[in-house]
Scaffold this motif. Structure first.
Motif, PDB file in Angstrom:
ATOM      1  N   ASP A 323       0.853  -1.128   0.003  1.00  0.00           N
ATOM      2  CA  ASP A 323       0.008  -0.115  -0.047  1.00  0.00           C
ATOM      3  C   ASP A 323       0.975   1.064   0.198  1.00  0.00           C
ATOM      4  O   ASP A 323       1.920   1.614   1.021  1.00  0.00           O
ATOM      5  CB  ASP A 323      -1.175  -0.018   1.207  1.00  0.00           C
ATOM      6  N   SER A 325      -0.353   4.396  -0.272  1.00  0.00           N
ATOM      7  CA  SER A 325      -1.035   5.424   0.092  1.00  0.00           C
ATOM      8  C   SER A 325      -0.373   6.566   0.732  1.00  0.00           C
ATOM      9  O   SER A 325      -0.762   7.650   0.656  1.00  0.00           O
ATOM     10  CB  SER A 325      -2.276   5.329   0.831  1.00  0.00           C
ATOM     11  N   GLY A 330      -2.213   9.542  -5.479  1.00  0.00           N
ATOM     12  CA  GLY A 330      -3.346   8.940  -6.111  1.00  0.00           C
ATOM     13  C   GLY A 330      -3.911   7.721  -5.768  1.00  0.00           C
ATOM     14  O   GLY A 330      -3.182   6.983  -5.000  1.00  0.00           O
ATOM     15  N   GLY A 331      -4.829   7.022  -6.552  1.00  0.00           N
ATOM     16  CA  GLY A 331      -5.179   5.662  -6.283  1.00  0.00           C
ATOM     17  C   GLY A 331      -4.411   4.646  -6.979  1.00  0.00           C
ATOM     18  O   GLY A 331      -3.169   4.814  -7.467  1.00  0.00           O
ATOM     19  N   SER A 332      -5.029   3.364  -7.160  1.00  0.00           N
ATOM     20  CA  SER A 332      -4.184   2.346  -7.709  1.00  0.00           C
ATOM     21  C   SER A 332      -3.931   2.588  -9.048  1.00  0.00           C
ATOM     22  O   SER A 332      -2.827   2.106  -9.685  1.00  0.00           O
ATOM     23  CB  SER A 332      -4.918   1.021  -7.443  1.00  0.00           C
ATOM     24  N   HIS A 351      -7.325  -2.136  -7.805  1.00  0.00           N
ATOM     25  CA  HIS A 351      -8.700  -2.067  -8.317  1.00  0.00           C
ATOM     26  C   HIS A 351      -8.999  -3.354  -9.062  1.00  0.00           C
ATOM     27  O   HIS A 351     -10.273  -3.477  -9.357  1.00  0.00           O
ATOM     28  CB  HIS A 351      -9.168  -0.931  -8.794  1.00  0.00           C
ATOM     29  N   ASP A 356     -10.741  -1.169  -3.645  1.00  0.00           N
ATOM     30  CA  ASP A 356     -10.755   0.252  -3.566  1.00  0.00           C
ATOM     31  C   ASP A 356     -10.187   1.116  -4.381  1.00  0.00           C
ATOM     32  O   ASP A 356      -8.833   1.303  -4.410  1.00  0.00           O
ATOM     33  CB  ASP A 356     -10.853   0.982  -2.080  1.00  0.00           C
ATOM     34  N   PRO A 357     -10.522   1.644  -5.528  1.00  0.00           N
ATOM     35  CA  PRO A 357      -9.620   2.439  -6.528  1.00  0.00           C
ATOM     36  C   PRO A 357      -8.858   3.534  -5.979  1.00  0.00           C
ATOM     37  O   PRO A 357      -7.947   3.705  -6.378  1.00  0.00           O
ATOM     38  CB  PRO A 357     -10.542   2.516  -7.582  1.00  0.00           C
ATOM     39  N   SER A 358      -9.582   4.125  -5.001  1.00  0.00           N
ATOM     40  CA  SER A 358      -8.946   5.208  -4.322  1.00  0.00           C
ATOM     41  C   SER A 358      -7.610   4.897  -3.586  1.00  0.00           C
ATOM     42  O   SER A 358      -6.816   5.886  -2.876  1.00  0.00           O
ATOM     43  CB  SER A 358      -9.651   5.953  -3.473  1.00  0.00           C
ATOM     44  N   ALA A 359      -7.645   3.699  -3.117  1.00  0.00           N
ATOM     45  CA  ALA A 359      -6.303   3.122  -2.511  1.00  0.00           C
ATOM     46  C   ALA A 359      -5.187   2.718  -3.420  1.00  0.00           C
ATOM     47  O   ALA A 359      -5.468   2.027  -4.204  1.00  0.00           O
ATOM     48  CB  ALA A 359      -6.615   1.948  -1.422  1.00  0.00           C
ATOM     49  N   ALA A 360      -3.852   3.242  -2.935  1.00  0.00           N
ATOM     50  CA  ALA A 360      -3.017   3.175  -3.865  1.00  0.00           C
ATOM     51  C   ALA A 360      -2.229   1.741  -3.553  1.00  0.00           C
ATOM     52  O   ALA A 360      -1.025   1.704  -3.076  1.00  0.00           O
ATOM     53  CB  ALA A 360      -1.679   4.150  -3.627  1.00  0.00           C
TER      54      ALA A 360
END
Length: 428
Positions: A323, A325, A330-332, A351, A356-360
């Protein structure tokens, strides 16, 4: 329904295209075992090359008996009549999802093809996170709540799928979590599909391993194959172990198989029957593979940890799930693009695994770091210190350099310059 190319296969093709164009790309996006075929298997396949008949839909009797023996030696007494063979466990998983019917519960994240296959057969997946620190098995308490809610809404939910150990996280669910899920499945009358293709690649074989079939044998289907433990992805062979008394399910799976693949390739079945017999030379190869995967996966884990990424320690297979983040890039999707285009590091976005697409978060596969030639890969396999081999050391150094340059400021500057082409080195 929109059907697209599998994320792993699409990423592999994109990275290979970039490499042909002269870009230096570290390939961490494809879950191929990355090791040569054992000569004993090659010889068995060659000896069976004249076998060109279709054979039984369920698979050759010799292969089914060998697979039954494989599970019996692992504590699950198995009737060969309840073994079904297919051209890879991926095909068997598709056939099972179709034959069982209804909607399916999946871990979040989980291998990209589970949800895609469910979509292909009209099954709506219910994505449920794994307990913290685990992977591959959805949290049993959340499964119970979400299945009851879905049924209250009029949906038919018939199954739950688990992966032991997991792709993408490389983690293994604890025996307690598996037992709790089995209780929930029994209460809610769910069939458990247990994908155990990485079982023989646990980095520490002393870590407790519990299959759902150990605690809920009446409702658990196990799938496995040889693409990971013996690096036979291109041979396409898999086997499924059905529960005792599941004769109706067997007939439905065979009906699906008869219309899609007819029967697995006969020569490959001959070689697979030998492999599932656990002969010494192959169990020795698997042991060396397990050691190599674990060593390199831990080394890659350490390099992500050095830059502050949150990354669970891998326990099996050849995957990690860091991760990033904390970098606030940004996201993944964004972090995957930055890694590839600005630092030459190819990974898969979280994603794609239902995250969750917002998580990197990204999925990292280490198994293509072992070398470019058969000679290099064999050297990695047998070396007491594979990290010291020049090509593996160079790959790890390239990874460290790219990760160390990951920062919001550096990435903005790199984006303004555009991606650079770097010549390929001699190794890796």
């Amino acid at each position: 329904m929109s059907v697209t190319l599998s994320a792993t296969l699409a990423a592999n093709e994109d990275i290979e295209r970039r490499r042909r164009a002269g870009e230096r790309v570290l390939h961490l996006a494809f879950g191929e075992a990355g090791l040569p075929v054992h000569p004993a298997l090659r010889d068995r396949l060659a000896a069976a090359s004249e076998r060109n008949g279709y054979g039984p839909v369920a698979g050759a009797s010799g292969l089914r008996a060998a697979a039954a023996g494989y599970w019996t030696r692992r504590g699950l007494v198995t009737d060969p009549e309840l073994v079904v063979c297919g051209p890879g466990s991926k095909s068997l998983l598709y056939g099972l999802i179709l034959a069982i019917g209804g909607d399916i519960v999946l871990p979040m994240p989980s291998w990209v093809s589970y949800a895609a296959q469910a979509d292909l057969v009209g099954s709506r997946p219910i994505l449920v996170p794994a307990p913290p620190g685990e992977g591959g098995v959805p949290d049993p308490d959340l499964v119970a709540a979400q299945v009851r809610q879905a049924r209250a809404e009029g949906r038919t939910v018939n199954s739950v799928l688990v992966t032991l150990p997991d792709n993408p996280t490389g983690r293994l669910a604890t025996p307690e979590t598996v037992r709790r899920l089995a209780e929930v499945a029994r209460d809610l009358d769910l069939t458990i599909i247990s994908d155990e293709i990485y079982r023989d690649l646990m980095h520490d074989p002393d870590v407790p391993y519990t299959s759902p079939a150990d605690v809920a044998p009446e409702r658990t289907v196990i799938t496995t194959g040889l693409s990971k433990s013996l690096a036979l992805g291109g041979w396409r062979i898999g086997v499924a172990r059905l529960p005792e008394g599941a004769h109706s399910l067997r007939q439905r799976v065979l009906a699906v198989a008869s219309e899609i693949w007819s029967a697995p390739a006969a020569p490959v079945q001959e070689a697979a029957a030998y492999a599932f017999g656990d002969p010494y030379e192959l169990t020795e190869r698997i042991e060396l593979s397990r050691r190599l995967h674990g060593t390199v996966a831990r080394a890659v884990h350490d390099r992500f940890a050095e830059i502050g990424a949150s990354v669970p320690t891998p326990q099996g297979g050849f995957y990690l799930y860091p991760d990033l983040s904390h970098l606030r890039l940004g996201g993944s999707t964004e972090i995957t693009k930055i890694l590839l285009e600005e630092h030459g590091i190819g990974v898969l976005p979280g994603h794609a695994f239902g995250d969750d697409p917002s998580a990197a978060r990204v999925r990292v596969a280490v198994s293509l770091l072992y070398g470019e030639t058969t000679e290099e890969r064999l050297a990695a396999l047998t070396s007491p210190d594979p990290l010291s081999l020049p090509w593996i050391a160079a790959n790890l150094e390239f990874l460290s350099t790219g990760l160390s340059r990951l920062s919001p400021v550096r990435s903005r500057t790199a984006r303004e310059r555009g991606p650079a082409l770097v010549p390929l080195p001699c190794h890796g």
